[in-house]
Write a protein that holds these residues in place. Structure first.
Motif, PDB file in Angstrom:
ATOM      1  N   PRO A   1     -55.800  58.818  16.830  1.00  0.00           N
ATOM      2  CA  PRO A   1     -54.756  58.464  15.862  1.00  0.00           C
ATOM      3  C   PRO A   1     -53.430  58.221  16.579  1.00  0.00           C
ATOM      4  N   ASP A   2     -52.645  57.310  16.058  1.00  0.00           N
ATOM      5  CA  ASP A   2     -51.336  56.989  16.631  1.00  0.00           C
ATOM      6  C   ASP A   2     -50.303  57.881  15.957  1.00  0.00           C
ATOM      7  N   ALA A   3     -49.794  58.850  16.691  1.00  0.00           N
ATOM      8  CA  ALA A   3     -48.874  59.833  16.119  1.00  0.00           C
ATOM      9  C   ALA A   3     -47.422  59.363  16.112  1.00  0.00           C
ATOM     10  N   ARG A   4     -47.157  58.169  16.654  1.00  0.00           N
ATOM     11  CA  ARG A   4     -45.777  57.683  16.677  1.00  0.00           C
ATOM     12  C   ARG A   4     -45.303  57.389  15.257  1.00  0.00           C
ATOM     13  N   MET A   5     -44.002  57.521  15.043  1.00  0.00           N
ATOM     14  CA  MET A   5     -43.429  57.237  13.738  1.00  0.00           C
ATOM     15  C   MET A   5     -43.457  55.735  13.481  1.00  0.00           C
ATOM     16  N   LEU A   6     -43.960  55.350  12.320  1.00  0.00           N
ATOM     17  CA  LEU A   6     -43.971  53.944  11.927  1.00  0.00           C
ATOM     18  C   LEU A   6     -42.601  53.592  11.365  1.00  0.00           C
ATOM     19  N   VAL A   7     -41.988  52.579  11.941  1.00  0.00           N
ATOM     20  CA  VAL A   7     -40.703  52.088  11.469  1.00  0.00           C
ATOM     21  C   VAL A   7     -40.957  50.747  10.789  1.00  0.00           C
ATOM     22  N   ASN A   8     -40.768  50.723   9.499  1.00  0.00           N
ATOM     23  CA  ASN A   8     -40.981  49.491   8.746  1.00  0.00           C
ATOM     24  C   ASN A   8     -39.724  48.634   8.805  1.00  0.00           C
ATOM     25  N   MET A   9     -39.914  47.382   9.145  1.00  0.00           N
ATOM     26  CA  MET A   9     -38.812  46.436   9.098  1.00  0.00           C
ATOM     27  C   MET A   9     -39.371  45.062   8.772  1.00  0.00           C
ATOM     28  N   PRO A  10     -38.552  44.219   8.153  1.00  0.00           N
ATOM     29  CA  PRO A  10     -39.019  42.877   7.821  1.00  0.00           C
ATOM     30  C   PRO A  10     -39.420  42.096   9.075  1.00  0.00           C
ATOM     31  N   ASP A  11     -40.158  41.020   8.849  1.00  0.00           N
ATOM     32  CA  ASP A  11     -40.690  40.228   9.964  1.00  0.00           C
ATOM     33  C   ASP A  11     -39.618  39.685  10.906  1.00  0.00           C
ATOM     34  N   VAL A  12     -38.524  39.145  10.361  1.00  0.00           N
ATOM     35  CA  VAL A  12     -37.512  38.527  11.230  1.00  0.00           C
ATOM     36  C   VAL A  12     -36.888  39.547  12.174  1.00  0.00           C
TER      37      VAL A  12
ATOM     38  N   GLY B   1     -28.063  38.315   9.970  1.00  0.00           N
ATOM     39  CA  GLY B   1     -27.478  39.490   9.340  1.00  0.00           C
ATOM     40  C   GLY B   1     -28.461  40.619   9.087  1.00  0.00           C
ATOM     41  N   GLN B   2     -29.687  40.458   9.539  1.00  0.00           N
ATOM     42  CA  GLN B   2     -30.710  41.479   9.337  1.00  0.00           C
ATOM     43  C   GLN B   2     -31.204  41.977  10.694  1.00  0.00           C
ATOM     44  N   GLY B   3     -30.278  42.370  11.557  1.00  0.00           N
ATOM     45  CA  GLY B   3     -30.643  42.840  12.886  1.00  0.00           C
ATOM     46  C   GLY B   3     -31.545  44.057  12.832  1.00  0.00           C
TER      47      GLY B   3
ATOM     48  N   ALA C   1     -25.665  42.820  26.531  1.00  0.00           N
ATOM     49  CA  ALA C   1     -26.782  42.158  25.848  1.00  0.00           C
ATOM     50  C   ALA C   1     -26.927  42.598  24.392  1.00  0.00           C
ATOM     51  N   MET C   2     -26.227  43.644  24.007  1.00  0.00           N
ATOM     52  CA  MET C   2     -26.387  44.169  22.647  1.00  0.00           C
ATOM     53  C   MET C   2     -25.975  43.130  21.610  1.00  0.00           C
ATOM     54  N   GLY C   3     -26.879  42.874  20.679  1.00  0.00           N
ATOM     55  CA  GLY C   3     -26.586  41.966  19.580  1.00  0.00           C
ATOM     56  C   GLY C   3     -26.621  40.491  19.913  1.00  0.00           C
ATOM     57  N   ARG C   4     -27.074  40.121  21.097  1.00  0.00           N
ATOM     58  CA  ARG C   4     -27.034  38.707  21.489  1.00  0.00           C
ATOM     59  C   ARG C   4     -27.929  37.832  20.622  1.00  0.00           C
ATOM     60  N   ASN C   5     -28.947  38.435  20.011  1.00  0.00           N
ATOM     61  CA  ASN C   5     -29.842  37.661  19.147  1.00  0.00           C
ATOM     62  C   ASN C   5     -29.546  37.868  17.669  1.00  0.00           C
ATOM     63  N   ALA C   6     -28.399  38.435  17.363  1.00  0.00           N
ATOM     64  CA  ALA C   6     -28.038  38.682  15.965  1.00  0.00           C
ATOM     65  C   ALA C   6     -28.069  37.413  15.113  1.00  0.00           C
TER      66      ALA C   6
END
Length: 148
Positions: free
Chosen positions: A26-37, A90-92, A80-85
């Motif tokens: 089993p994968d015990a890591r926390m699942l972080v849900n985020m939209p596809d983009v 607006g949904q970083g 490099a932080m936010g360079r692909n924002a």
């Protein structure tokens, strides 16, 4: 009868191989849900971070400390932080991360900027130790979180 034996002889190895497969852990890591983009933006960033790390290691092997420092700062460091924002519209990814995950990301960017400073001194031993702090941040986050 021969046909039945033939079929059984063909199916038996496959059945045995399937029966011997261990169950996945089993994968015990926390699942972080985020939209596809935002997830795609984060994945693109992480893939580029891996490519940048590869370049940095190559530069260190050739004693190209300035090049290693520049790559680290521009592609992984605080610069490099936010360079692909703009791609995230607006949904970083950061807005979907738990606080701990976001802090790990900031630590990684900070460690890369620190590595860049250390690498510029030309001290390979210290540069490698500083680079290990970058990769330790990556490992810590990937061991704790997943997005799928």
């Amino acid at each position: 009868m021969r046909n039945i034996l033939l079929v059984l002889s063909l199916l038996l190895p496959a059945a045995l191989a399937q029966a011997q497969q261990p169950a996945p852990l089993p994968d015990a890591r926390m699942l972080v849900n985020m939209p596809d983009v935002p997830r795609s933006v984060m994945r693109a960033d992480m893939l580029d971070h891996m490519a940048a790390l590869n370049e940095i290691i190559g530069d260190l092997a050739e004693n190209k400390f300035e090049a290693a420092a520049e790559t680290a700062e521009k592609r992984i460091g605080q610069s490099a932080m936010g360079r692909n924002a703009p791609m995230a519209r607006g949904q970083g990814p950061g807005r979907f991360m738990p606080d701990t995950m976001r802090q790990m990301g900031w630590n990684m960017h900070g460690a890369a900027s620190e590595f860049a400073k250390v690498a510029k001194t030309g001290d390979k031993t210290k540069a490698l130790a500083a680079l290990q702090q970058v990769t330790a941040s990556c490992v810590a986050c990937h061991m704790a979180f997943r997005t799928r």
